[in-house]
Design a protein around this motif. Structure first.
Motif, short mmCIF file in Angstrom:
data_model
loop_
_atom_site.label_atom_id
_atom_site.label_comp_id
_atom_site.label_asym_id
_atom_site.label_seq_id
_atom_site.Cartn_x
_atom_site.Cartn_y
_atom_site.Cartn_z
N VAL A 85 0.85 -1.19 0.00
CA VAL A 85 0.00 0.00 0.00
C VAL A 85 0.89 1.24 0.00
N LEU A 86 1.93 1.23 0.82
CA LEU A 86 2.83 2.38 0.86
C LEU A 86 3.54 2.55 -0.49
N GLY A 87 3.95 1.49 -1.12
CA GLY A 87 4.61 1.53 -2.42
C GLY A 87 3.67 2.06 -3.50
N LEU A 88 2.40 1.56 -3.44
CA LEU A 88 1.42 2.04 -4.44
C LEU A 88 1.11 3.52 -4.21
N LEU A 89 1.02 3.92 -2.92
CA LEU A 89 0.75 5.31 -2.62
C LEU A 89 1.88 6.19 -3.12
N CYS A 90 3.10 5.81 -2.93
CA CYS A 90 4.26 6.57 -3.44
C CYS A 90 4.27 6.58 -4.97
N PHE A 91 3.96 5.44 -5.55
CA PHE A 91 3.96 5.36 -7.02
C PHE A 91 2.94 6.32 -7.60
N PHE A 92 1.71 6.31 -7.07
CA PHE A 92 0.67 7.18 -7.63
C PHE A 92 0.95 8.64 -7.33
N THR A 93 1.62 8.91 -6.21
CA THR A 93 1.99 10.29 -5.91
C THR A 93 3.01 10.78 -6.92
N VAL A 94 4.04 9.99 -7.13
CA VAL A 94 5.07 10.36 -8.11
C VAL A 94 4.44 10.44 -9.51
N PHE A 95 3.55 9.50 -9.82
CA PHE A 95 2.89 9.50 -11.13
C PHE A 95 2.02 10.74 -11.31
N GLY A 96 1.31 11.13 -10.24
CA GLY A 96 0.48 12.34 -10.30
C GLY A 96 1.33 13.58 -10.48
N ILE A 97 2.45 13.67 -9.73
CA ILE A 97 3.34 14.83 -9.86
C ILE A 97 3.91 14.88 -11.28
N LEU A 98 4.36 13.72 -11.75
CA LEU A 98 4.91 13.69 -13.11
C LEU A 98 3.82 14.02 -14.15
N GLY A 99 2.62 13.50 -13.95
CA GLY A 99 1.53 13.74 -14.89
C GLY A 99 1.08 15.20 -14.92
N ARG A 100 1.12 15.86 -13.74
CA ARG A 100 0.64 17.23 -13.68
C ARG A 100 1.72 18.25 -13.99
#
Length: 175
Positions: free
Chosen positions: A14-29
């Protein structure tokens, strides 16, 4: 039974997925729009220039075609002007020749009339001079003046009438 990587720890997952989506969101935005703008600018710089170059090439070809058409039209017009000038020159030359011929004929006719008039005048003067000389010579031969006698005048007129009938003007050579 420990499955190792096949049975992951849920908290880490869960922590890995949360970090992944956070980084993905930052990169996407933040990063991806900048990358897209940079790619679009590069595309515009390369493809846009190519498109503008093609448009410019097409415009240059159109202008060259118009120029060639204009030159062809100018050549055609120049040929027509040359032909018209040649025809006009030929017409003027023919007109000048006709005028010269007419003037020559007029001058020749006037000269013939003048020659005929001069001949008549000369014949009349010569007739008078020849008559006077012949009458004087005959008077010397006879020893008496014959001028003014009706018979002398009649003989001279008969002589000249005979000459006119035969068509001779001069002496025995017939001229």
């Amino acid at each position: 039974m420990d499955l190792g990587p096949l049975k992951p720890n849920v908290t880490e997952l869960v922590l890995g997925l949360l970090c992944f989506f956070t980084v993905f969101g930052i990169l996407g935005r933040l990063v991806l729009p900048r990358i897209e703008r940079t790619l679009a600018a590069r595309f515009e710089a390369t493809e846009g220039r190519l498109e503008r170059a093609e448009e410019a090439r097409g415009e240059a070809a159109r202008i060259a075609a118009e120029r060639r058409a204009g030159l062809d039209a100018a050549r055609h017009e120049a040929a027509a002007v040359r032909q018209a000038a040649v025809e006009e020159g030929a017409a003027l030359l023919a007109s000048a020749r006709a005028e010269g011929q007419r003037r020559r004929d007029t001058m020749a006719a006037e000269a013939r009339v003048q020659l005929a008039a001069d001949r008549v005048i000369a014949e009349a003067e010569l007739r008078g001079d020849v008559t006077a000389a012949a009458v004087e010579l005959a008077g010397r031969i006879v020893g008496e003046p014959l001028a003014g006698l009706p018979r002398t005048d009649a003989a001279v007129e008969a002589f000249f009438a005979q000459r006119e009938e035969t068509g001779t003007v001069g002496g025995p050579s017939g001229r």
